[in-house]
Design an enzyme around this catalytic site. Structure first.
Site, PDB file in Angstrom:
ATOM      1  N   CYS A  87     -13.968  -2.222  -8.122  1.00  0.00           N
ATOM      2  CA  CYS A  87     -15.337  -1.910  -7.637  1.00  0.00           C
ATOM      3  C   CYS A  87     -16.069  -0.895  -8.255  1.00  0.00           C
ATOM      4  O   CYS A  87     -16.611  -0.023  -7.971  1.00  0.00           O
ATOM      5  CB  CYS A  87     -15.389  -1.480  -6.198  1.00  0.00           C
ATOM      6  SG  CYS A  87     -14.284  -0.143  -5.789  1.00  0.00           S
TER       7      CYS A  87
ATOM      8  N   ASP B 121      -5.819  -5.265  -6.958  1.00  0.00           N
ATOM      9  CA  ASP B 121      -7.052  -4.123  -6.634  1.00  0.00           C
ATOM     10  C   ASP B 121      -6.631  -2.796  -7.083  1.00  0.00           C
ATOM     11  O   ASP B 121      -6.602  -2.218  -5.921  1.00  0.00           O
ATOM     12  CB  ASP B 121      -7.716  -4.449  -5.389  1.00  0.00           C
ATOM     13  CG  ASP B 121      -8.828  -3.865  -5.142  1.00  0.00           C
ATOM     14  OD1 ASP B 121      -9.588  -3.157  -6.039  1.00  0.00           O
ATOM     15  OD2 ASP B 121      -9.452  -3.766  -3.952  1.00  0.00           O
TER      16      ASP B 121
ATOM     17  N   GLU C   7       0.913  -1.063   0.108  1.00  0.00           N
ATOM     18  CA  GLU C   7      -0.058  -0.015  -0.005  1.00  0.00           C
ATOM     19  C   GLU C   7       0.770   1.366   0.080  1.00  0.00           C
ATOM     20  O   GLU C   7       1.890   1.561   0.900  1.00  0.00           O
ATOM     21  CB  GLU C   7      -1.027   0.196   1.190  1.00  0.00           C
ATOM     22  CG  GLU C   7      -1.671   1.151   1.505  1.00  0.00           C
ATOM     23  CD  GLU C   7      -2.804   1.482   0.075  1.00  0.00           C
ATOM     24  OE1 GLU C   7      -2.594   2.556  -0.302  1.00  0.00           O
ATOM     25  OE2 GLU C   7      -3.421   0.570  -0.208  1.00  0.00           O
TER      26      GLU C   7
END
Length: 436
Positions: free
Chosen positions: A364, A311, A268
């Site tokens: 998403c 993602d 991250e």
């Protein structure tokens, strides 16, 4: 502090900052009434602004505009407060924020009530959708590249009514059966997906921190769609690299699935989001997670991975029902920048994938340019990779409709039919590895 003053303060900060409204709400102790008004104003902002402009014949300050937004939302959607009380509270708030506009606030609200609170929407269908559901026309045009106008309206309708909280029960600490007992004892309405072993749906909006066992780490808030996609890694047979890990929903789920105790590496780049991920990992007592705070494009692991869950940052068009702020913050330039970044991240992942490895690419968003188009372009330029059938996962047939599963090599969740967030996923493998 007066409730409406607190509502005003939080919404004013939201207007002036890049914070999502849920982030601001998590830092402020607000009543249920204030919570509903704040969320409602954000979700219906363009609709409220359309009404205000109909009753104005001059420009007004941002402060007065916000006072009117709050009051109009209350008049339209909050039947528990008397109309005269709402008007009086708004006038008093206007006195504090901009004294000279108090009479204007009074006039606008009383004229709206005198007109029976009726709103004539634009005749043009696209503009009508923009006003009715509070989506900028530019964002509607982005949706129209992937869906028909009728489908777009279906999506907007669903998001407007999306009033639930999905939980993933942390079975490392409590069984779903025992957690259900706690919900029943507190008379909280719920249901669950039988074939998703950790899933429970709370059938109304509640403060997450007030649900049983939040501080004890008994659950993580994660939409059913994200739980379905995360299950694609199951069973975990090797070390796993999770790219874009924060705020920790996927990596803590993988930890829950990780019966073999393989190493889970969470990459991250954002320090702010990393802080939240560490808090969630600690609260859930998740194990075997190694955190890397680095831009993935610069990441040099010194090894290759058999399994990478990618993602990437995306437009989030599939989760607008939960994060209405997205409607006002995404434009065509943002999409172009995201597509460029997603392409680079996928290429980077392919370079550190082992010969027998696979990449699960998931977003998403409901935007084809960030989903199918990314994969098509990648496969054209990377002949050693192929997209494989993932519909042999038995749990998918129990969790998703046949229409969702009609395409053999992708999962594309359409919110109105599946009653969950919109998501996309596919699996990419290097040639020579046929099984999934």
């Amino acid at each position: 502090m007066n409730q409406r003053n607190n509502i005003y303060k939080i919404l004013y900060k939201w207007n002036k900052s890049s914070f999502f409204i849920d982030d601001l709400l998590s830092k402020n102790d607000v009543s249920d009434f204030s919570y509903r008004i704040i969320k409602g104003v954000v979700e219906n902002k363009l609709f409220l602004d359309f009404i205000i402009k109909k009753y104005l014949n001059r420009n007004i300050s941002p402060e007065t505009f916000l006072v009117l937004e709050i009051a109009l939302y209350e008049l339209i959607y909050n039947e528990s407060t008397k109309e005269y009380a709402t008007v009086n509270e708004a006038v008093n708030l206007a006195k504090e924020k901009n004294e000279k506009d108090k009479n204007l606030v009074n006039a606008v609200l009383r004229n709206f009530i005198r007109d029976d609170k009726k709103v004539k929407l634009p005749d043009n269908r696209k503009k009508r959708l923009s006003v009715k559901y509070s989506y900028p026309v530019e964002l509607i045009d982005i949706f129209l590249k992937s869906y028909s106008l009728g489908e777009v309206e279906e999506i907007f309708k669903y998001f407007q009514k999306q009033n639930y909280i999905d939980l993933r029960i942390n079975t490392n600490l409590i069984s779903r059966k025992k957690y259900i007992h706690h919900l029943e004892s507190e008379k909280i309405d719920f249901d669950f997906e039988e074939s998703l072993f950790y899933h429970i749906r709370i059938k109304s909006q509640k403060k997450v921190s007030e649900l049983p066992g939040y501080k004890k780490g008994w659950f993580y808030v994660q939409d059913k769609a994200a739980q379905i996609i995360s299950q694609l890694v199951n069973p975990i047979r090797n070390d796993l690299l999770d790219v874009g890990s924060a705020p920790g929903g996927k990596i803590t789920y993988f930890s829950q699935l990780n019966s073999g105790k393989f190493e889970l590496i969470a990459v991250e780049s954002s320090k702010r989001r990393l802080k939240r991920m560490k808090e969630n990992i600690a609260r859930l007592k998740s194990e075997n997670i190694k955190i890397v705070n680095q831009n993935f494009l610069e990441y040099q692991p010194g090894r290759k991975f058999d399994l990478i869950f990618l993602d990437p940052p995306c437009s989030g068009l599939g989760v607008i029902g939960k994060k209405a702020d997205i409607k006002y913050r995404i434009n065509k330039n943002d999409i172009n920048s995201l597509v460029d970044l997603q392409t680079k991240l996928l290429n980077k992942a392919s370079k550190i994938l082992s010969k027998e490895g696979k990449i699960i690419y998931s977003t998403c968003t409901l935007n084809k340019s960030e989903n199918e188009n990314i994969i098509e372009e990648f496969l054209k330029k990377n002949k050693k990779f192929k997209q494989v059938d993932i519909k042999n996962k038995k749990y998918l047939k129990k969790c998703l409709n046949n229409d969702t599963l009609k395409e053999q090599k992708i999962i594309k969740i359409y919110p109105p039919s599946e009653k969950m967030d919109g998501m996309f996923a596919c699996v990419l493998k290097k040639e020579g590895n046929d099984g999934f």
